[in-house]
Design a protein around this motif. Structure first.
Motif, PDB file in Angstrom:
ATOM      1  N   MET A 204       0.838  -1.213   0.000  1.00 47.48           N
ATOM      2  CA  MET A 204       0.000   0.000   0.000  1.00 47.48           C
ATOM      3  C   MET A 204       0.868   1.256   0.000  1.00 47.48           C
TER       4      MET A 204
ATOM      5  N   GLU B  36      -3.684   1.041  -3.130  1.00 47.07           N
ATOM      6  CA  GLU B  36      -2.891  -0.104  -3.574  1.00 47.07           C
ATOM      7  C   GLU B  36      -1.835   0.341  -4.579  1.00 47.07           C
ATOM      8  N   GLU B  37      -0.672  -0.268  -4.494  1.00 46.04           N
ATOM      9  CA  GLU B  37       0.408   0.134  -5.391  1.00 46.04           C
ATOM     10  C   GLU B  37       0.013  -0.070  -6.857  1.00 46.04           C
TER      11      GLU B  37
ATOM     12  N   ASN C  24      -8.646   3.269  -8.697  1.00 45.68           N
ATOM     13  CA  ASN C  24      -9.097   1.956  -8.223  1.00 45.68           C
ATOM     14  C   ASN C  24      -9.959   1.239  -9.265  1.00 45.68           C
TER      15      ASN C  24
END
Lengths: 159, 124
Positions: A1, A15-16, A56
């Motif tokens: 993260m 999130e990466e 996302n």
């Protein structure tokens, strides 16, 4: 993260895989500069929330074509840009700063689409532009290409 | 003229569009066909300068000419004996639509800066 911090001191975990759609942050991670919180002094939390929502949703964009989720993504994009001018400009500024190419394209296209077929008067009102041309100057511009100012498609409404 | 635009692009609260620097306004305007840009020159002085700048004109032409869907490419067709009987239609419509509509070319009778390249088709 990865932790991002807006200019009003709010932190967001992303999130990466989502956040590396930003070329700027991707480079920071690759250079080892993203060990703790990444401060984003140009972006407020309201705008950052919108950008993260986009990241996302587009996290698996490469896979969307295989799984038939392209229509879903298209629908999301249409809904996403359904915002006022000021909000849209904020997202464009953020997308430019973070260097998120797809988001930049989406928002600039939406802005261009909103201007299409609008009359000069309508655009002035929508974007709060003050006309500082003299009547003569304005007439000269119209006389230069009168056909561009005519046509049944020209829409004088503001929305 | 260019120097003014240069100054503007370095400012913080840059018009024409509120809050957006000239660089980003340019990105939006480059997505619009020439007809709208000709109109939007009359919005204000800063719009006129931006849209008339040689840099902007060059970039717009480049984008239009390299558009893969041929959105801005037109075919001109001579339909009668007179030099004025010219119609034009969209190349993307010819390629992708089942029916293509041809329009009378509203030719102003003087130089058209926005026409680049001419393709002549002859049919027997």
């Amino acid at each position: 993260m990865v932790k991002l911090k807006s200019n009003d001191d709010k932190e967001f975990e992303v999130e990466e895989a989502a956040v590396i759609q930003s070329e700027m942050i991707k480079n920071m991670i690759e250079d080892g500069c993203a060990t703790s919180v990444i401060p984003l002094p140009n972006i407020d939390s309201k705008t950052l929330i919108k950008v993260i929502e986009y990241l996302n949703k587009h996290i698996n964009m490469g896979k969307a074509a295989e799984t038939g989720e392209e229509d879903d993504l298209k629908e999301f994009d249409e809904q996403f840009v359904n915002m006022g001018w000021e909000e849209l400009f904020d997202v464009i500024m953020a997308a430019n700063y973070l260097n998120i190419h797809e988001l930049m394209e989406l928002c600039c296209q939406s802005a261009a689409d909103r201007l299409k077929n609008k009359s000069v008067r309508a655009v002035r009102e929508m974007l709060k532009i003050t006309n500082d041309l003299t009547e003569e100057e304005e007439q000269e511009i119209i006389n230069d290409a009168p056909w561009a100012f005519e046509g049944p498609e020209i829409d004088d409404t503001v929305n | 003229m260019l120097s003014v635009i240069h100054m503007e692009s370095k400012g913080d609260s840059v018009l024409p569009m509120p809050n957006l620097p000239a660089e980003l306004i340019t990105k939006i305007l480059l997505k619009l066909p020439m007809k709208y840009l000709l109109q939007f020159r009359s919005l204000s002085k800063s719009w006129l300068l931006l849209i008339s700048s040689p840099e902007f004109v060059k970039n717009h032409l480049l984008l239009s000419a390299t558009n893969k869907n041929y959105t801005h490419h037109r075919v001109m067709i001579k339909t009668g004996n007179s030099n004025h009987d010219i119609k034009d239609c969209s190349v993307s419509s010819l390629l992708y639509d089942s029916v293509t509509e041809a329009f009378d070319l509203n030719y102003p009778g003087k130089k058209r800066d926005d026409i680049l390249g001419l393709l002549v088709l002859s049919m027997d």
